[in-house]
Design an enzyme around this catalytic site. Structure first.
Site, mmCIF file in Angstrom:
data_model
loop_
_atom_site.group_PDB
_atom_site.id
_atom_site.type_symbol
_atom_site.label_atom_id
_atom_site.label_comp_id
_atom_site.label_asym_id
_atom_site.label_seq_id
_atom_site.Cartn_x
_atom_site.Cartn_y
_atom_site.Cartn_z
ATOM 1 N N CYS A 96 25.337 58.928 -36.000
ATOM 2 C CA CYS A 96 26.556 58.291 -36.333
ATOM 3 C C CYS A 96 27.395 59.766 -36.954
ATOM 4 O O CYS A 96 26.993 60.702 -37.429
ATOM 5 C CB CYS A 96 26.642 57.159 -37.501
ATOM 6 S SG CYS A 96 28.516 56.566 -37.556
ATOM 7 N N ASP A 124 29.607 59.712 -39.206
ATOM 8 C CA ASP A 124 29.657 59.649 -40.532
ATOM 9 C C ASP A 124 29.528 60.745 -41.388
ATOM 10 O O ASP A 124 28.237 61.126 -41.274
ATOM 11 C CB ASP A 124 28.982 58.452 -40.873
ATOM 12 C CG ASP A 124 29.515 57.593 -42.232
ATOM 13 O OD1 ASP A 124 29.314 58.476 -43.468
ATOM 14 O OD2 ASP A 124 29.840 56.414 -42.547
ATOM 15 N N ARG A 178 28.581 60.765 -44.188
ATOM 16 C CA ARG A 178 27.588 60.638 -45.220
ATOM 17 C C ARG A 178 26.210 60.962 -44.581
ATOM 18 O O ARG A 178 25.144 60.675 -45.194
ATOM 19 C CB ARG A 178 27.688 59.613 -46.072
ATOM 20 C CG ARG A 178 28.865 59.283 -46.790
ATOM 21 C CD ARG A 178 29.216 57.792 -47.139
ATOM 22 N NE ARG A 178 29.385 56.972 -45.742
ATOM 23 C CZ ARG A 178 29.525 55.641 -45.941
ATOM 24 N NH1 ARG A 178 29.586 55.250 -47.232
ATOM 25 N NH2 ARG A 178 29.829 55.059 -44.806
ATOM 26 N N HIS A 202 22.681 53.963 -39.351
ATOM 27 C CA HIS A 202 22.711 53.986 -40.861
ATOM 28 C C HIS A 202 23.117 52.738 -41.390
ATOM 29 O O HIS A 202 24.151 52.100 -40.862
ATOM 30 C CB HIS A 202 23.263 55.393 -41.429
ATOM 31 C CG HIS A 202 24.920 55.049 -41.267
ATOM 32 N ND1 HIS A 202 25.774 54.746 -42.174
ATOM 33 C CD2 HIS A 202 25.624 55.634 -40.242
ATOM 34 C CE1 HIS A 202 27.015 54.777 -41.625
ATOM 35 N NE2 HIS A 202 26.878 55.215 -40.481
ATOM 36 N N CYS A 240 27.270 51.071 -41.907
ATOM 37 C CA CYS A 240 28.180 51.870 -40.703
ATOM 38 C C CYS A 240 29.344 51.025 -40.736
ATOM 39 O O CYS A 240 29.477 50.077 -40.424
ATOM 40 C CB CYS A 240 27.222 51.993 -39.508
ATOM 41 S SG CYS A 240 28.142 52.705 -38.170
HETATM 42 ZN ZN ZN Z 1 28.244 54.905 -38.912
#
Ligand code: ZN
Length: 231
Positions: free
Chosen positions: A42, A44, A46, A98, A101
């Site tokens: 992803c 993302d 993080r 994750h 999400c």
């Molecule tokens: Zn995500």
């Protein structure tokens, strides 16, 4: 005016530290790359792929998009997979989702965010496929986390059905496709116990999804295995 000055400062400090630890590092990695893994994860912020698995530059090829989706007609993702498999001969392709999400949560909630709704439609297809399993859960957090897991399993299936991967297996190339999930809350990776290394039939993926259908049972089974080993 120099923009984002602090990022260039960070970069200078990072390069200096890398060189201090290994004076030949950049000279060595500036040649051909030879990664053994492709990470499809992803976008993302993080979930920084290299840091999570402790690999330095040069050892992990990475493709990221919102909600780690592998779409059969996405030339961007397919090109990375093709280059990784046919040119770099990577041995392991890891689809890593994750928990928590935002893309998966938006798909679950039917949020209207704009253009991205069309991309997340693929995750909504997964939600629809497993609606009974998801509806049986009591809290939204559980439903989001379960859909995150099911989405990884479905994307592993999609990877396994690409012509690139099927052709690789047909010519006997060693290639395993893994499904993992990362827990933002504790920084830990978990294996979703799905690993495909030959042309698989759909039941393989249905079995993996069924394991997620009873997380408590699976958790107990893992705990038993751990305690067995401890004994
Ligand atoms: Zn995500």
């Amino acid at each position: 005016m120099r923009l984002l000055h602090h990022l260039f400062e960070n970069n200078r400090a990072w390069a200096a530290e890398m060189t201090r630890q290994d004076p030949e590092f950049f000279r060595r990695t500036a040649g051909e790359q030879d990664p053994h893994y492709l990470w499809v994860g992803c976008s993302d912020s993080r979930v920084p792929a290299n840091e999570i698995v402790g690999l330095p530059p040069g050892e992990l090829l990475v493709h990221r998009n919102v909600a780690n989706v592998v779409v059969h007609t996405d030339l961007n993702c397919l090109s990375v997979i093709q280059f990784a498999v046919e040119v770099l001969h990577i041995r392991h392709l890891i689809v890593c989702g994750h928990y928590g999400c935002g893309g998966v949560r938006a798909a679950l909630r039917d949020d209207r965010l704009g253009l991205i709704d069309n991309w997340l439609r693929h995750v909504q297809d997964v939600r629809w496929k497993y609606r009974e399993q998801l509806d049986a859960l009591t809290s939204e957090r559980e439903r989001v986390d379960r859909l995150c897991e099911l989405n990884v399993i479905e994307q592993v299936a999609n990877v396994s059905q690409t012509t690139v991967v099927r052709d690789a297996w047909a010519r006997g190339q060693e290639l395993a496709v893994h499904g993992w999930i990362y827990d933002l809350r504790e920084g830990m990776l978990r294996d979703l116990d799905i690993c495909v290394s030959a042309a698989a039939e759909p039941p393989t993926f249905d079995e993996a999804a069924a394991v997620r259908a009873d997380g408590a049972r699976a958790g107990r089974r893992r705990a038993d295995m751990v305690s067995d080993r401890a004994v």
